[in-house]
Design a protein around this motif. Structure first.
Motif, PDB file in Angstrom:
ATOM      1  N   PRO A 155       8.291  49.699  75.394  1.00 17.30           N
ATOM      2  CA  PRO A 155       7.703  51.299  74.867  1.00 17.30           C
ATOM      3  C   PRO A 155       9.129  51.908  74.559  1.00 17.30           C
ATOM      4  CG  PRO A 155       6.847  50.136  76.554  1.00 17.30           C
ATOM      5  CD  PRO A 155       7.788  49.464  75.823  1.00 17.30           C
ATOM      6  N   ASN A 212      -1.275  45.966  66.140  1.00 19.62           N
ATOM      7  CA  ASN A 212      -2.593  45.958  67.427  1.00 19.62           C
ATOM      8  C   ASN A 212      -2.256  46.169  68.983  1.00 19.62           C
ATOM      9  OD1 ASN A 212      -3.637  45.399  64.917  1.00 19.62           O
ATOM     10  ND2 ASN A 212      -4.611  43.777  65.752  1.00 19.62           N
ATOM     11  N   THR A 213      -1.242  45.999  69.246  1.00 17.52           N
ATOM     12  CA  THR A 213      -0.823  46.214  70.022  1.00 17.52           C
ATOM     13  C   THR A 213       0.325  47.568  70.443  1.00 17.52           C
ATOM     14  OG1 THR A 213      -0.124  43.342  70.892  1.00 17.52           O
ATOM     15  CG2 THR A 213       1.139  45.503  72.088  1.00 17.52           C
ATOM     16  N   ASN A 226      -2.987  49.623  70.545  1.00 21.34           N
ATOM     17  CA  ASN A 226      -3.217  49.522  72.460  1.00 21.34           C
ATOM     18  C   ASN A 226      -2.533  50.139  73.100  1.00 21.34           C
ATOM     19  OD1 ASN A 226      -5.060  47.454  71.601  1.00 21.34           O
ATOM     20  ND2 ASN A 226      -4.198  46.318  71.841  1.00 21.34           N
ATOM     21  N   TYR A 227      -1.428  50.050  72.585  1.00 19.33           N
ATOM     22  CA  TYR A 227      -0.198  51.139  73.545  1.00 19.33           C
ATOM     23  C   TYR A 227      -0.954  52.535  74.007  1.00 19.33           C
ATOM     24  CZ  TYR A 227       4.008  52.170  76.959  1.00 19.33           C
ATOM     25  OH  TYR A 227       4.523  52.815  77.965  1.00 19.33           O
ATOM     26  N   SER A 270      -3.873  53.550  75.630  1.00 20.95           N
ATOM     27  CA  SER A 270      -4.301  53.894  77.196  1.00 20.95           C
ATOM     28  C   SER A 270      -2.876  55.101  77.097  1.00 20.95           C
ATOM     29  CB  SER A 270      -3.730  52.804  77.588  1.00 20.95           C
ATOM     30  OG  SER A 270      -3.675  51.599  77.261  1.00 20.95           O
TER      31      SER A 270
END
Lengths: 200, 385
Positions: free
Chosen positions: A118, A150-151, A154-155, A158
């Motif tokens: 990140p 996709n990950t 998702n991150y 969140s």
């Protein structure tokens, strides 16, 4: 192959999407052109490198010392913000003529295999951008339809959970125009069915 | 209705420089000594079906020594329609490509995704090595069902690929970072749960349908002496995607400590247990531990026969059988039952070392069209009587 030609071919073949055969053809094309044209070509490449930069705000490619056209107030629809992986993705979306909102370039996607976490992406500045544009209603996450993309989506979902008033959407994937249902795989078909739209 | 192979063409595959074999018959025999090149023919058809070698070899190994690539073209009819499927692997000299690549096409139309290719031509491969499915570890059993499910349900293959990719990313994250960001891990786990949940559901529901067919064939071949249940033992028992994700979360501290994904569909077990259950005192009375060689062979054969039956049921068409040297492995009773099974099938390609083992079968089946090829040192000749 003579060494002079070999060297040029090698350099051109190192470019993405170009094999040795095409590289050889391009090298001979240069040879046929006059010196001036070749120099023009080279100058434009060198200047490209020194005269552009990424916008601090959205990450889009812009001319150095000029305002970013994607961030100029009043020019874009400020209710929408589209998150993309690469600055080049902006050109693809703009070419579609479908979108006139703001952009946010991440400069990649989360990928443990490449050691990209990140902190290596332009994620931290995303909440600040939302605060800066009070008219914002929706964030479209247009990262690639891969596990990494996709990950990353998702991150973002969140980390942006605090923005309760915002709508978050993901670009659809499914059957490509021109494809034949008979040859499409079942997952694509089921995905297309789930994301079906009402005809009006 | 059944799928029927019409013709096979090979270039640079295994020991074949080029090969072209007409296959228009219900039963096609390939007779030759060991190492003559019989199995390679069946293997090639298998690759054209599921893009994998039944022998477990990789694509590079299948390229003939000295050739830049292999190419397989199969003509077949399915649902009353003729199709041509083509797959090649290696360097394409006309494109001056440096890297090995796979190229696929269907009726001349280029296909980019393997999931769009797999499962069009349905084959069931019988081999003496099938015994490994029941006799070795859980990985072999998962592999059997994964390949079968991939060829029956193309969406399964895509999910399996996504799962394996996510698993790889997850372990890379464990390796690179002693304390990975929890949100990062959750973001990955959502993808793992998405694919894992689909695979888990599919495996459980499929094995439920598969079990009765398997039991029927075990009973048939063993004269009702053997009886096995198939029990799927999940490491994560989830009702849905969200549930699967929550289970992953529960295991997270353990995963972090051990730096690996300790549960999920890649760790699940598929057990073959005796029926009735109480009659064995073993702690773990799995077939692999308590069965005799003969019982294992029976179970392996029944697995493939059940694969045939389920494929026919799901696809509404009988698949092509590829039978490699199985007849000689069977004792006379099992051979009799197996040959009886061959009566109800569509098309079969059978390799064997000697004509004697098939003489009885040929005498019995004068009603159907057969082709008998003799193979000697990669030379193939039609020797129909």
């Amino acid at each position: 192959m003579i060494p002079e030609l070999e060297r040029v071919v090698e350099q051109i073949a190192a470019l993405p999407g170009i094999g040795r055969k095409s590289a050889t053809r391009i090298a001979f094309h240069f040879l046929k052109q006059n010196q001036e044209k070749v120099e023009d070509f080279l100058t434009s490449v060198t200047q490209f490198h020194s005269k552009v930069e990424y916008c601090d705000e959205c990450g889009a490619l812009k001319s150095r010392h000029l305002h970013c056209s994607m961030c100029t107030p009043g020019q874009r629809n400020e209710t929408l913000l589209c998150v993309v992986e690469q600055p080049s993705d902006i050109f693809a979306i703009e070419a579609s003529g479908e979108y006139n909102g703001l952009y946010h370039v991440l400069m990649g996607a989360l990928s443990p295999l490449d050691g990209i976490g990140p902190d290596d992406l332009r994620l931290a500045s995303l909440p600040a951008r939302v605060h800066k544009h009070p008219a914002l209603q929706e964030i479209i996450i247009a990262t690639n339809p891969s596990i990494e993309g996709n990950t990353t989506a998702n991150y973002i979902l969140s980390m942006m959970a605090e923005f309760k008033n915002l709508k978050f959407s993901r670009i659809a994937s499914g059957l490509a125009l021109g494809s034949q249902i008979e040859y499409a795989d079942a997952r694509i078909i089921s995905q297309s069915l789930r994301a079906r739209t009402v005809l009006e | 209705m059944h799928q029927q192979l019409l013709k096979l063409e090979l270039t640079g595959f295994r020991t074949y420089e080029t090969l072209s074999v007409p296959l228009e018959a219900e039963v096609v025999f390939f007779i030759g000594q060991n190492g003559a090149g019989k199995t390679s023919i069946l293997e090639a058809i298998g690759v054209a079906s599921v893009l994998r070698s039944f022998r477990g070899g990789n694509d590079r190994d299948m390229i003939r020594f000295g050739n830049p690539f292999y190419s397989i073209t199969v003509d077949y009819s399915s649902a009353g329609k003729n199709s041509r499927q083509h797959v090649a692997f290696g360097r394409d000299p006309s494109l001056t490509q440096q890297k090995d690549a796979r190229r696929m096409s269907l009726n001349g139309e280029k296909i980019n995704r393997s999931s769009e290719f797999i499962g069009r031509l349905q084959t069931v491969f019988f081999s003496p090595d099938d015994i490994a499915i029941v006799d070795s570890g859980p990985a072999e059993r998962r592999r059997f069902f994964d390949i079968l499910l991939s060829s029956l349900f193309p969406g399964y293959y895509e999910n399996l690929q996504n799962y394996q990719r996510t698993l790889k990313l997850r372990s890379a994250l464990f390796k690179s970072n002693s304390k990975p960001d929890n949100v990062y891990l959750s973001s990955l786990d959502k993808e793992l749960a998405k694919a894992g949940n689909v695979i888990l559901g599919r495996r459980i529901s499929f094995i439920k349908k598969f079990e009765p067919a398997f039991q029927k064939y075990v009973a048939l071949i063993s004269g009702s002496r053997d009886q096995w249940r198939i029990v799927y033992r999940p490491t994560i028992l989830a009702q849905d995607e969200r549930n699967y994700f929550q289970e992953l979360e529960k295991n997270r501290s353990k995963d972090l400590r051990l730096r690996q994904t300790t549960c999920g569909i890649h760790r699940d077990q598929i057990a073959f247990l005796p029926e009735p259950a109480g009659s064995f005192e073993e702690q773990n009375p799995d077939l692999s531990r308590i069965a005799s060689q003969g019982q294992k062979r029976t179970a392996a054969l029944a697995l493939k026969m059940a694969q045939y039956e389920l494929t026919r049921e799901v696809r509404g068409e009988r698949p092509v059988l590829l039978i490699d040297d199985v007849l000689n492995e069977l004792d006379s009773t099992r051979r009799k039952h197996f040959i009886h099974f061959l009566h109800e099938i569509g098309q079969a390609l059978i390799t064997t070392t000697d004509v004697d083992s098939i003489a009885a079968y040929l005498a019995e089946r004068k009603d159907i069209r057969t082709l008998i090829y003799k193979i000697e040192d990669n030379h193939i000749t039609l020797t129909n009587p």
